[in-house]
Design a protein around this motif. Structure first.
Motif, PDB file in Angstrom:
ATOM      1  N   VAL A 241       0.822  -1.214   0.000  1.00 27.56           N
ATOM      2  CA  VAL A 241       0.000   0.000   0.000  1.00 27.56           C
ATOM      3  C   VAL A 241       0.855   1.262   0.000  1.00 27.56           C
ATOM      4  O   VAL A 241       0.915   1.988  -0.986  1.00 27.56           O
ATOM      5  N   ASP A 242       1.530   1.536   1.122  1.00 28.59           N
ATOM      6  CA  ASP A 242       2.265   2.790   1.263  1.00 28.59           C
ATOM      7  C   ASP A 242       3.441   2.832   0.291  1.00 28.59           C
ATOM      8  O   ASP A 242       4.318   1.979   0.317  1.00 28.59           O
ATOM      9  N   GLY A 243       3.429   3.831  -0.574  1.00 25.25           N
ATOM     10  CA  GLY A 243       4.472   3.975  -1.580  1.00 25.25           C
ATOM     11  C   GLY A 243       4.152   3.270  -2.883  1.00 25.25           C
ATOM     12  O   GLY A 243       4.852   3.442  -3.873  1.00 25.25           O
TER      13      GLY A 243
ATOM     14  N   ALA B 159       1.871 -12.073  -9.364  1.00 29.17           N
ATOM     15  CA  ALA B 159       2.667 -10.849  -9.518  1.00 29.17           C
ATOM     16  C   ALA B 159       2.591 -10.088  -8.204  1.00 29.17           C
ATOM     17  O   ALA B 159       1.592 -10.156  -7.482  1.00 29.17           O
ATOM     18  N   TYR B 160       3.660  -9.371  -7.907  1.00 29.50           N
ATOM     19  CA  TYR B 160       3.709  -8.559  -6.684  1.00 29.50           C
ATOM     20  C   TYR B 160       4.234  -7.182  -7.042  1.00 29.50           C
ATOM     21  O   TYR B 160       5.236  -7.056  -7.743  1.00 29.50           O
ATOM     22  N   VAL B 161       3.553  -6.142  -6.532  1.00 33.47           N
ATOM     23  CA  VAL B 161       3.962  -4.766  -6.777  1.00 33.47           C
ATOM     24  C   VAL B 161       4.420  -4.167  -5.445  1.00 33.47           C
ATOM     25  O   VAL B 161       3.632  -4.066  -4.505  1.00 33.47           O
ATOM     26  N   GLY B 162       5.704  -3.804  -5.381  1.00 31.49           N
ATOM     27  CA  GLY B 162       6.267  -3.280  -4.147  1.00 31.49           C
ATOM     28  C   GLY B 162       7.169  -2.092  -4.382  1.00 31.49           C
ATOM     29  O   GLY B 162       7.399  -1.677  -5.524  1.00 31.49           O
ATOM     30  N   ASP B 163       7.711  -1.572  -3.276  1.00 33.87           N
ATOM     31  CA  ASP B 163       8.560  -0.387  -3.376  1.00 33.87           C
ATOM     32  C   ASP B 163       9.706  -0.345  -2.375  1.00 33.87           C
ATOM     33  O   ASP B 163      10.492   0.593  -2.385  1.00 33.87           O
TER      34      ASP B 163
ATOM     35  N   VAL C  97       7.548  -0.025  -8.316  1.00 33.78           N
ATOM     36  CA  VAL C  97       7.050   1.268  -8.793  1.00 33.78           C
ATOM     37  C   VAL C  97       8.227   2.165  -9.138  1.00 33.78           C
ATOM     38  O   VAL C  97       9.365   1.943  -8.710  1.00 33.78           O
ATOM     39  N   GLN C  98       7.966   3.196  -9.920  1.00 36.02           N
ATOM     40  CA  GLN C  98       9.022   4.058 -10.459  1.00 36.02           C
ATOM     41  C   GLN C  98       9.921   4.651  -9.393  1.00 36.02           C
ATOM     42  O   GLN C  98      11.132   4.743  -9.568  1.00 36.02           O
ATOM     43  N   ASP C  99       9.357   5.061  -8.268  1.00 36.95           N
ATOM     44  CA  ASP C  99      10.175   5.697  -7.236  1.00 36.95           C
ATOM     45  C   ASP C  99      10.511   4.745  -6.084  1.00 36.95           C
ATOM     46  O   ASP C  99      10.733   5.162  -4.958  1.00 36.95           O
ATOM     47  N   ALA C 100      10.591   3.452  -6.392  1.00 36.39           N
ATOM     48  CA  ALA C 100      10.944   2.443  -5.397  1.00 36.39           C
ATOM     49  C   ALA C 100      12.359   2.669  -4.905  1.00 36.39           C
ATOM     50  O   ALA C 100      13.197   3.272  -5.587  1.00 36.39           O
TER      51      ALA C 100
END
Length: 133
Positions: A18-20, A106-110, A127-130
């Motif tokens: 969630v956060d980020g 799939a996993y989306v993290g930062d 994400v782009q700013d990970a």
């Protein structure tokens, strides 16, 4: 590119931090202690599009917040896991519950706390700013 498309075609579950990831990482806390987050409506639209194509959406986040419960309920997301400091066991439980193997997830993290799961899944997305690892 073909390798990416092959992996993406197998995905049946997308898990989001969630956060980020679904927010810019900012936390707004009112005088009453209530926590607020700003979610991007386009992310929600994308999640609904995935759901309409038979992809299950889940949330695994290290923090706990009522606003996450409300937002995910509004998107029809049933698999919401909050307060998960160690995300790998939660991931394994969810994957097994849904009868999937790693290549179908799939996993989306930062952040670094997302890495243990990102190393297991079939498609890891930062994400782009990970954080740079």
């Amino acid at each position: 590119m073909q390798d990416f498309l092959t992996k993406a075609a197998r995905i049946r579950l997308v898990i989001f931090d969630v956060d980020g990831v679904l927010t810019d990482g900012s936390l707004f806390i009112g005088d009453d202690g209530q926590e607020y987050k700003a979610f991007n409506s386009r992310d929600g639209h994308g999640m609904k599009m995935l759901q309409s194509h038979g992809v299950t959406i889940a949330i695994i986040t290290g923090r706990s917040s009522q606003v996450v419960i409300h937002r995910m309920a509004s998107l029809g997301i049933e698999h919401v896991y909050q307060g998960a400091r160690d995300k790998a066991p939660v991931y394994a439980e969810l994957r097994d519950k849904l009868g999937l193997d790693d290549s179908q997830v799939a996993y989306v993290g930062d952040d670094v706390v997302d890495l243990p799961v990102m190393r297991k899944v079939g498609l890891a997305i930062a994400v782009q700013d990970a954080m740079s690892w």
